[in-house]
Motif scaffolding. Sequence first.
Motif, mmCIF file in Angstrom:
data_model
loop_
_atom_site.group_PDB
_atom_site.id
_atom_site.type_symbol
_atom_site.label_atom_id
_atom_site.label_comp_id
_atom_site.label_asym_id
_atom_site.label_seq_id
_atom_site.Cartn_x
_atom_site.Cartn_y
_atom_site.Cartn_z
ATOM 1 N N VAL A 87 0.838 -1.214 0.000
ATOM 2 C CA VAL A 87 0.000 0.000 0.000
ATOM 3 C C VAL A 87 0.863 1.251 0.000
ATOM 4 O O VAL A 87 0.609 2.206 -0.744
ATOM 5 N N ILE A 88 1.935 1.253 0.840
ATOM 6 C CA ILE A 88 2.819 2.417 0.920
ATOM 7 C C ILE A 88 3.511 2.653 -0.419
ATOM 8 O O ILE A 88 3.597 3.788 -0.905
ATOM 9 N N ILE A 89 4.021 1.562 -1.028
ATOM 10 C CA ILE A 89 4.686 1.685 -2.329
ATOM 11 C C ILE A 89 3.725 2.220 -3.375
ATOM 12 O O ILE A 89 4.075 3.070 -4.205
ATOM 13 N N PHE A 90 2.484 1.730 -3.331
ATOM 14 C CA PHE A 90 1.475 2.198 -4.295
ATOM 15 C C PHE A 90 1.208 3.693 -4.119
ATOM 16 O O PHE A 90 1.172 4.450 -5.094
ATOM 17 N N ILE A 91 1.053 4.127 -2.850
ATOM 18 C CA ILE A 91 0.776 5.539 -2.582
ATOM 19 C C ILE A 91 1.952 6.411 -3.023
ATOM 20 O O ILE A 91 1.771 7.449 -3.660
ATOM 21 N N LEU A 92 3.191 5.964 -2.688
ATOM 22 C CA LEU A 92 4.369 6.726 -3.093
ATOM 23 C C LEU A 92 4.493 6.798 -4.611
ATOM 24 O O LEU A 92 4.899 7.832 -5.164
ATOM 25 N N THR A 93 4.151 5.696 -5.279
ATOM 26 C CA THR A 93 4.208 5.690 -6.751
ATOM 27 C C THR A 93 3.216 6.690 -7.331
ATOM 28 O O THR A 93 3.533 7.437 -8.264
ATOM 29 N N VAL A 94 2.001 6.700 -6.772
ATOM 30 C CA VAL A 94 0.987 7.656 -7.244
ATOM 31 C C VAL A 94 1.457 9.090 -7.015
ATOM 32 O O VAL A 94 1.341 9.953 -7.902
ATOM 33 N N ILE A 95 2.010 9.360 -5.810
ATOM 34 C CA ILE A 95 2.494 10.711 -5.502
ATOM 35 C C ILE A 95 3.615 11.107 -6.469
ATOM 36 O O ILE A 95 3.651 12.240 -6.971
ATOM 37 N N TYR A 96 4.534 10.157 -6.730
ATOM 38 C CA TYR A 96 5.660 10.444 -7.629
ATOM 39 C C TYR A 96 5.159 10.861 -9.014
ATOM 40 O O TYR A 96 5.608 11.862 -9.578
ATOM 41 N N PHE A 97 4.233 10.079 -9.568
ATOM 42 C CA PHE A 97 3.764 10.375 -10.919
ATOM 43 C C PHE A 97 2.914 11.654 -10.956
ATOM 44 O O PHE A 97 2.937 12.377 -11.961
ATOM 45 N N VAL A 98 2.175 11.920 -9.867
ATOM 46 C CA VAL A 98 1.392 13.160 -9.822
ATOM 47 C C VAL A 98 2.326 14.370 -9.798
ATOM 48 O O VAL A 98 2.142 15.343 -10.548
ATOM 49 N N VAL A 99 3.372 14.300 -8.925
ATOM 50 C CA VAL A 99 4.340 15.407 -8.844
ATOM 51 C C VAL A 99 5.075 15.567 -10.175
ATOM 52 O O VAL A 99 5.277 16.685 -10.667
ATOM 53 N N LYS A 100 5.455 14.431 -10.756
ATOM 54 C CA LYS A 100 6.162 14.485 -12.050
ATOM 55 C C LYS A 100 5.278 15.102 -13.127
ATOM 56 O O LYS A 100 5.749 15.892 -13.957
ATOM 57 N N TYR A 101 4.002 14.749 -13.102
ATOM 58 C CA TYR A 101 3.075 15.297 -14.098
ATOM 59 C C TYR A 101 2.976 16.810 -13.989
ATOM 60 O O TYR A 101 3.071 17.531 -14.996
ATOM 61 N N PHE A 102 2.796 17.327 -12.746
ATOM 62 C CA PHE A 102 2.625 18.769 -12.585
ATOM 63 C C PHE A 102 3.933 19.524 -12.853
ATOM 64 O O PHE A 102 3.910 20.638 -13.365
ATOM 65 N N ARG A 103 5.072 18.893 -12.519
ATOM 66 C CA ARG A 103 6.346 19.531 -12.834
ATOM 67 C C ARG A 103 6.537 19.643 -14.343
ATOM 68 O O ARG A 103 6.958 20.679 -14.854
ATOM 69 N N GLN A 104 6.240 18.552 -15.033
ATOM 70 C CA GLN A 104 6.372 18.565 -16.488
ATOM 71 C C GLN A 104 5.415 19.562 -17.111
ATOM 72 O O GLN A 104 5.756 20.255 -18.084
ATOM 73 N N LYS A 105 4.207 19.644 -16.531
ATOM 74 C CA LYS A 105 3.226 20.604 -17.041
ATOM 75 C C LYS A 105 3.725 22.030 -16.865
ATOM 76 O O LYS A 105 3.583 22.872 -17.767
ATOM 77 N N LYS A 106 4.347 22.290 -15.700
ATOM 78 C CA LYS A 106 4.889 23.629 -15.443
ATOM 79 C C LYS A 106 6.027 23.945 -16.400
ATOM 80 O O LYS A 106 6.136 25.063 -16.911
ATOM 81 N N ILE A 107 6.901 22.943 -16.639
ATOM 82 C CA ILE A 107 8.013 23.135 -17.581
ATOM 83 C C ILE A 107 7.487 23.429 -18.976
ATOM 84 O O ILE A 107 7.984 24.313 -19.680
ATOM 85 N N ASN A 108 6.473 22.659 -19.384
ATOM 86 C CA ASN A 108 5.894 22.877 -20.714
ATOM 87 C C ASN A 108 5.268 24.262 -20.846
ATOM 88 O O ASN A 108 5.394 24.928 -21.870
ATOM 89 N N GLN A 109 4.582 24.674 -19.765
ATOM 90 C CA GLN A 109 3.974 26.007 -19.797
ATOM 91 C C GLN A 109 5.037 27.091 -19.869
ATOM 92 O O GLN A 109 4.884 28.083 -20.591
ATOM 93 N N SER A 110 6.152 26.897 -19.113
ATOM 94 C CA SER A 110 7.238 27.876 -19.151
ATOM 95 C C SER A 110 7.879 27.919 -20.531
ATOM 96 O O SER A 110 8.214 28.997 -21.040
ATOM 97 N N ALA A 111 8.029 26.723 -21.128
ATOM 98 C CA ALA A 111 8.612 26.672 -22.465
ATOM 99 C C ALA A 111 7.716 27.364 -23.483
ATOM 100 O O ALA A 111 8.188 28.100 -24.357
ATOM 101 N N GLU A 112 6.390 27.130 -23.363
ATOM 102 C CA GLU A 112 5.462 27.785 -24.277
ATOM 103 C C GLU A 112 5.485 29.303 -24.100
ATOM 104 O O GLU A 112 5.437 30.070 -25.069
ATOM 105 N N GLN A 113 5.572 29.708 -22.823
ATOM 106 C CA GLN A 113 5.619 31.136 -22.557
ATOM 107 C C GLN A 113 6.911 31.742 -23.105
ATOM 108 O O GLN A 113 6.921 32.852 -23.649
#
Length: 301
Positions: free
Chosen positions: A161-187
């Motif tokens: 359960v802990i590994i699953f939760i950490l995996t979900v958190i990792y991918f969520v954080v990675k998604y928003f970081r990548q989204k921010k990078i993409n937005q900065s690049a577009e800007q």
Amino acid sequence: MKLLICLLLLIIHVLPGYSQNDSVETQIQLKTYLEETSVPLNREVVYCIELSWIGDLSRYRIVEPGDPVITNLELRRSGSSNRAYTDSAGNPRSVKTISYYFRPLEMGMAYIDGVVIRYEDRFTESEESLLANRLSAKIIEPVPENKNGGLLIKILIQLIVIIFILTVIYFVVKYFRQKKINQSAEQEVRLTLEDRFLERLEKELDHSKKTAKENLDCFSKIIFDYFNKKYSIPSAAGIYPVINKLTEDGVDESIINKLKQYSDMINLSRFAGENISESDLHLFIDTFEQLLNELNNRQNR
């Protein structure tokens, strides 16, 4: 006459024999047994009724026998299963197994009374019944529970359960970081050269902490960097190639004249040692900003 009587007796004697053989070939064989006859108090007594016959499973309709009468036991659950196979003689055989699972109540002997099993032969449309044997089991002392095994399973589940939760958190954080990078690049892509140099003016010039000379040197670097990137004119070429390009681009003449004045004052400051006042510096910065905004507006039209 005697011969006729003998023939009749012979027929009567032979026909039952054929009928008996057919019945034997299609009859159901009953087998009852316990998986274990000696069962710890903290385990289950498993009672099985096995019905088997030659032919397809659909040949007989088995009526569920119901719950048996029991002593020193408590019924927990029951179920049935079917299977079909081919025996060594090449005959198709069918097996139906009815299983009962009991919980022992106390140590000692436990009994399961026989049950009546009714079935219908769909081929002959006849109904028959069978009686299962009464069986007994010896209930012995309980065996130690494997508590460590249960604890390990709980720990394993928690880790998963802990590994699953950490995996979900990792991918969520990675998604928003990548989204921010993409937005900065577009800007960044949307920013024009003029926009970027307007930002440099705001970030690099600090009138409260830097001296007028430091701001002048910083401003000179910014303005000549811009003309170098805009027109590929190096700073050593002087102001006149820049003026020619600005004139070709139709820049307002007043802005061009102020840039000439700025160039002259820079030369006097460098070679004659004359100081540029803070107000003159602000005037040249405002002129450069005016130039950047004018060129920027032309590109956005």
